[in-house]
Design a protein around this motif. Structure first.
Motif, mmCIF file in Angstrom:
data_model
loop_
_atom_site.group_PDB
_atom_site.id
_atom_site.type_symbol
_atom_site.label_atom_id
_atom_site.label_comp_id
_atom_site.label_asym_id
_atom_site.label_seq_id
_atom_site.Cartn_x
_atom_site.Cartn_y
_atom_site.Cartn_z
ATOM 1 N N ILE A 80 0.868 -1.174 0.000
ATOM 2 C CA ILE A 80 0.000 0.000 0.000
ATOM 3 C C ILE A 80 0.906 1.227 0.000
ATOM 4 O O ILE A 80 1.839 1.310 0.798
ATOM 5 N N SER A 81 0.652 2.168 -0.881
ATOM 6 C CA SER A 81 1.517 3.341 -0.967
ATOM 7 C C SER A 81 0.759 4.604 -0.578
ATOM 8 O O SER A 81 -0.199 5.003 -1.245
ATOM 9 N N ARG A 82 1.197 5.215 0.528
ATOM 10 C CA ARG A 82 0.679 6.526 0.943
ATOM 11 C C ARG A 82 1.815 7.237 1.664
ATOM 12 O O ARG A 82 2.182 6.890 2.785
ATOM 13 N N THR A 83 2.378 8.241 1.025
ATOM 14 C CA THR A 83 3.640 8.810 1.496
ATOM 15 C C THR A 83 3.532 10.269 1.919
ATOM 16 O O THR A 83 4.533 10.980 1.942
ATOM 17 N N ASP A 84 2.312 10.711 2.283
ATOM 18 C CA ASP A 84 2.199 12.120 2.671
ATOM 19 C C ASP A 84 2.156 12.268 4.192
ATOM 20 O O ASP A 84 3.064 11.800 4.877
ATOM 21 N N SER A 85 1.140 12.892 4.760
ATOM 22 C CA SER A 85 1.219 13.338 6.146
ATOM 23 C C SER A 85 0.564 12.361 7.123
ATOM 24 O O SER A 85 -0.019 11.344 6.748
ATOM 25 N N LEU A 86 0.651 12.703 8.422
ATOM 26 C CA LEU A 86 0.202 11.812 9.482
ATOM 27 C C LEU A 86 -1.276 11.453 9.354
ATOM 28 O O LEU A 86 -1.652 10.284 9.410
ATOM 29 N N GLY A 87 -2.123 12.478 9.243
ATOM 30 C CA GLY A 87 -3.559 12.223 9.178
ATOM 31 C C GLY A 87 -3.947 11.389 7.972
ATOM 32 O O GLY A 87 -4.811 10.507 8.066
ATOM 33 N N ASP A 88 -3.321 11.653 6.834
ATOM 34 C CA ASP A 88 -3.610 10.889 5.620
ATOM 35 C C ASP A 88 -3.289 9.410 5.816
ATOM 36 O O ASP A 88 -4.027 8.532 5.366
ATOM 37 N N VAL A 89 -2.170 9.147 6.484
ATOM 38 C CA VAL A 89 -1.771 7.765 6.719
ATOM 39 C C VAL A 89 -2.742 7.089 7.682
ATOM 40 O O VAL A 89 -3.148 5.937 7.473
ATOM 41 N N VAL A 90 -3.161 7.795 8.742
ATOM 42 C CA VAL A 90 -4.139 7.221 9.681
ATOM 43 C C VAL A 90 -5.404 6.808 8.932
ATOM 44 O O VAL A 90 -5.956 5.725 9.165
ATOM 45 N N LEU A 91 -5.857 7.650 8.007
ATOM 46 C CA LEU A 91 -7.090 7.364 7.271
ATOM 47 C C LEU A 91 -6.914 6.270 6.224
ATOM 48 O O LEU A 91 -7.884 5.841 5.604
ATOM 49 N N THR A 92 -5.681 5.820 6.024
ATOM 50 C CA THR A 92 -5.402 4.727 5.085
ATOM 51 C C THR A 92 -5.296 3.387 5.796
ATOM 52 O O THR A 92 -5.410 2.333 5.170
ATOM 53 N N LEU A 93 -5.099 3.382 7.105
ATOM 54 C CA LEU A 93 -4.935 2.128 7.845
ATOM 55 C C LEU A 93 -6.096 1.151 7.653
ATOM 56 O O LEU A 93 -5.870 -0.072 7.600
ATOM 57 N N PRO A 94 -7.356 1.618 7.534
ATOM 58 C CA PRO A 94 -8.449 0.658 7.314
ATOM 59 C C PRO A 94 -8.301 -0.168 6.038
ATOM 60 O O PRO A 94 -8.857 -1.269 5.957
#
Length: 338
Positions: A9-23
């Protein structure tokens, strides 16, 4: 389609964006329990990624771009572009990763991906976390996830132990609230004077108030700290992210604008009080934190007045400290009185 044995899974921006990708990782594990799940992130977001029990391997972005990568001893079989990045898409094709999933609205995905999902974030009425999950459609996962469902899928339980020097700061008999006024420029911020007013309104016999921020934000917080004196404990610049996450988990709530720590607090099932704007695409419908104990403060209107001039945001400043104080008082009564 036969499912691969591993996925990046690729998401390389900020903290909140990554949290919202964990699901996304959680849903993959639900459907394919034996699949090895890797996550391409940055050193900045590593602690969030490693806190999720559904992610098996953290892969640093720079390592992915410059070195061979394996997942449980095997080369990657699938790369899921949650955040489109041309250099990552190009590298995935160079590595001949068999399945490369992107969106139709990025021209470079047409050249580098072999499975495209029709998805337009800018025009969508869905939350960011819901949009992320839409990219699982090639696996036959086409469920419309509600925000409560996503809250249950968000897990950051693999936490580091809170160091003793920070654990001793906490007072068990008080509601421990973190105020995080800054956002590293990522959001419209509530004025520091509002935070000062809120602090002076809160009963320090009931509330233990912490002021958090990065080391670079510390100087900008000085006017607030000077105005409130010993009513607060200043923890700005004191903790690394692997330390700050368990500190949030040890507290009761956090107040902030749309920024990473607010999303972390919500994911940890803390009381996350967010200050938002009634303007697309930064409105809470797209970016509110997701969790069981989320409260959003936003004007009940639609506004585009400060779309060009971002230096002043009247809708943000219209949120009154007394509103947040009243809500915190209710939370205190629920926890400590009833």
């Amino acid at each position: 389609m036969k499912a691969p044995t591993n996925i990046l899974i690729s998401r390389t921006d900020s903290l909140g964006d990554v949290v919202l990708t964990l699901p996304v990782a959680a849903v993959i594990k639900q459907h394919f329990p034996e699949m090895t799940v890797g996550f391409i992130g940055t050193a900045y977001t590593k602690a969030i990624i490693e806190s999720c029990p559904y992610i098996d391997v953290f892969v640093d972005k720079e390592e992915f771009l410059n070195q061979p990568v394996t997942l449980a001893g095997e080369p990657p079989q699938c790369l899921l572009h949650i955040l489109p990045r041309a250099e990552i898409a190009k590298r995935a094709k160079e590595l001949q990763i068999p399945l490369r999933i992107g969106t139709t609205n990025r021209w470079f995905h047409w050249l580098t991906c072999n499975k495209l999902v029709k998805l337009s974030r800018n025009r969508s009425h869905l939350h960011e976390a819901q949009l992320n999950l839409k990219l699982l459609k090639p696996f036959g996962i086409d469920h419309d996830f509600s925000l409560p469902e996503i809250a249950e899928l968000t897990d950051m339980s693999n936490l580091s132990v809170l160091p003793p020097q920070f654990a001793t700061l906490l007072q068990a008999d008080k509601f421990k609230i973190i105020l995080h006024p800054k956002s590293r420029g990522s959001a419209r911020e509530w004025d520091l004077n509002h935070y000062v007013s809120l602090i002076k309104l809160l009963d320090t016999e009931k509330f233990q108030i912490f002021i958090s921020g990065t080391a670079n934000e510390k100087a900008g917080l000085q006017p607030l700290l000077e105005a409130v004196g010993e009513r607060v404990t200043d923890i700005s610049g004191l903790m690394t992210l692997p330390e700050f996450i368990p500190f949030i988990a040890a507290c009761d709530g956090l107040v902030a604008c749309s920024t990473g720590p607010l999303h972390i607090a919500a994911a940890l099932q803390k009381h996350a009080l967010g200050i938002y704007q009634p303007m697309r695409p930064i409105h809470p419908g797209r970016w509110q934190p997701i969790g069981e104990h989320v409260k959003v403060f936003v004007l009940n209107k639609t506004c585009n007045d400060c779309r060009v001039d971002k230096t002043s945001c009247p809708c943000t400043q219209a949120i009154q400290p007394i509103e947040i104080k009243a809500y915190l008082d209710t939370l205190y009564d629920d926890i400590f009185v009833h």
